[in-house]
Design a protein around this motif. Sequence first.
Motif, PDB file in Angstrom:
ATOM      1  N   ARG A  79      11.814   2.989  14.126  1.00  3.61           N
ATOM      2  CA  ARG A  79      12.225   3.789  12.968  1.00  3.61           C
ATOM      3  C   ARG A  79      12.939   2.905  11.948  1.00  3.61           C
ATOM      4  O   ARG A  79      13.579   1.911  12.309  1.00  3.61           O
ATOM      5  CB  ARG A  79      13.174   4.912  13.399  1.00  3.61           C
ATOM      6  N   PHE A 102      15.824   2.382   9.112  1.00 10.03           N
ATOM      7  CA  PHE A 102      17.149   2.894   8.753  1.00 10.03           C
ATOM      8  C   PHE A 102      17.716   2.069   7.591  1.00 10.03           C
ATOM      9  O   PHE A 102      17.498   0.847   7.528  1.00 10.03           O
ATOM     10  CB  PHE A 102      18.124   2.780   9.938  1.00 10.03           C
ATOM     11  N   ASP A 162      27.322   2.025   9.722  1.00 13.28           N
ATOM     12  CA  ASP A 162      25.880   2.276   9.670  1.00 13.28           C
ATOM     13  C   ASP A 162      25.231   1.920  10.997  1.00 13.28           C
ATOM     14  O   ASP A 162      24.357   2.650  11.500  1.00 13.28           O
ATOM     15  CB  ASP A 162      25.239   1.458   8.548  1.00 13.28           C
ATOM     16  N   GLN A 221      26.048   4.529  13.661  1.00 11.05           N
ATOM     17  CA  GLN A 221      25.270   5.751  13.496  1.00 11.05           C
ATOM     18  C   GLN A 221      23.858   5.577  14.053  1.00 11.05           C
ATOM     19  O   GLN A 221      23.310   6.472  14.704  1.00 11.05           O
ATOM     20  CB  GLN A 221      25.206   6.130  12.010  1.00 11.05           C
ATOM     21  N   ILE A 222      23.273   4.388  13.826  1.00 16.54           N
ATOM     22  CA  ILE A 222      21.935   4.126  14.376  1.00 16.54           C
ATOM     23  C   ILE A 222      21.983   4.145  15.902  1.00 16.54           C
ATOM     24  O   ILE A 222      21.097   4.700  16.569  1.00 16.54           O
ATOM     25  CB  ILE A 222      21.407   2.769  13.871  1.00 16.54           C
ATOM     26  N   ARG A 228      23.961   5.788  17.842  1.00 19.78           N
ATOM     27  CA  ARG A 228      24.076   7.166  18.323  1.00 19.78           C
ATOM     28  C   ARG A 228      22.735   7.890  18.237  1.00 19.78           C
ATOM     29  O   ARG A 228      22.334   8.619  19.151  1.00 19.78           O
ATOM     30  CB  ARG A 228      25.129   7.905  17.504  1.00 19.78           C
ATOM     31  N   GLU A 229      22.046   7.711  17.106  1.00 18.75           N
ATOM     32  CA  GLU A 229      20.787   8.423  16.915  1.00 18.75           C
ATOM     33  C   GLU A 229      19.715   7.951  17.884  1.00 18.75           C
ATOM     34  O   GLU A 229      18.906   8.747  18.368  1.00 18.75           O
ATOM     35  CB  GLU A 229      20.296   8.242  15.473  1.00 18.75           C
ATOM     36  N   ARG A 230      19.688   6.657  18.170  1.00 18.64           N
ATOM     37  CA  ARG A 230      18.647   6.120  19.046  1.00 18.64           C
ATOM     38  C   ARG A 230      19.051   6.112  20.505  1.00 18.64           C
ATOM     39  O   ARG A 230      18.223   5.857  21.390  1.00 18.64           O
ATOM     40  CB  ARG A 230      18.308   4.672  18.616  1.00 18.64           C
ATOM     41  N   GLY A 231      20.330   6.363  20.801  1.00 16.22           N
ATOM     42  CA  GLY A 231      20.789   6.381  22.184  1.00 16.22           C
ATOM     43  C   GLY A 231      20.782   5.022  22.824  1.00 16.22           C
ATOM     44  O   GLY A 231      20.486   4.880  24.027  1.00 16.22           O
TER      45      GLY A 231
END
Length: 406
Positions: free
Chosen positions: A349, A351, A373, A376-377, A379-382
């Motif tokens: 993905r 970002f 930043d 946050q990535i 967290r979103e991607r685990g």
Amino acid sequence: MRALLIDPRTGGISGDMLAAALADLTGSAEPLERLGAAIAALPGCAEFSVRLEEADGGVRARRLAFKVREKPAGSDGDLAAALAQVAASVGLSAWGRERAERVLGDLLAAERRLHPTGFSRHAVASADTIFDILAPLLLIEEAGLAGCQVHATPPALGGGLIPTGGGTVGGPAPAALEICAAHRIPVAESSLSMELTTPTGAALLANLAVVADRFPAMTPIRTGYGAGTRPNGAGANILRVVECETSDLVEERIVLLETNLDDISGEVVAHALGRLLEEGAIDVFVTPAIGKKNRPVQVISVITDRERYARLLTVLMEETGTLGVRVREEPRLVADRRRETVEVVVGGRTFPVRVKTSRACGRVIAVKPEYEDMRQIARERGITLREVAREVERCLPAPGGGGDQE
């Protein structure tokens, strides 16, 4: 990198003094003659000529001599239009035109504040004002110094009695002081009972230079000296300019707030640090120390700028209950920093990540992605922050590249 130093801490500064000093620096009066001819062509000007002559004020310097005949000054708009017309006629660049407009804006704003019922023609007279604003800018451009760093020492304002359109007042000149106050320009003391820094001189400094109480680290290349048009009997009405080479580090003015705390909990300190950062502090840090009676203390230090320091001082006192805060202003040299957003691919993905690139000594010395930043990535991607950082670093240029990297 090339730079210009303006040194008005003894003799003050006016537009004609700065123009004379720059003409002495460059060894050329042709731009001044060209400017004088353009001003003389204005509809309201019957005669305008300028001559560069030698002046002996304790050191060899140059002085400008004028012949001026004109109709009474018109409105603010007339003056602004005439300034723009002359600037275009002599080929002043967008850099010079922008600064000329800002200088005139400062002059008119100061006069309107001091004379609410109408600005004073003593301080803002058309032909003289147009020349005093444009001449230094034109000479800076002709010397190839437009866009270079300009440093200045605090100007000496002078004292004694100053004639104004509304009568005589005690020095320094009210409009010059008003402009220095508006731009928070530090000023120097002087025992001379005369006007040393004119409003135009103050406005030129405000819109051209970073004012500090010391010379920058530099290698001088050539110097120029400009004398004022009024003798003072002390030989000190001299302005010095220096073309020099400096580091490509950027000089900033910061305000440092400090206080010692010896009876406060860690929770209160943590909350105070958070509040200070929320209110716009550049940085906040705590240093353990030993205070009076050998008691352990915490020193809270806050780095800020002139615009925010008063608010941050209030927050610091309210949140900690301290009875006093040390305040000092000082310069600092920092790398040239540029911020941009780059697209990076993590786990298939794309970002956006904010990146700060720092340059010094003609090369990139650091490329730093924004921590928030990357978090946050992650967290979103685990995935872990370290994995994100590795992927982001693959998309960024390595430090140490040439100065033309973007």
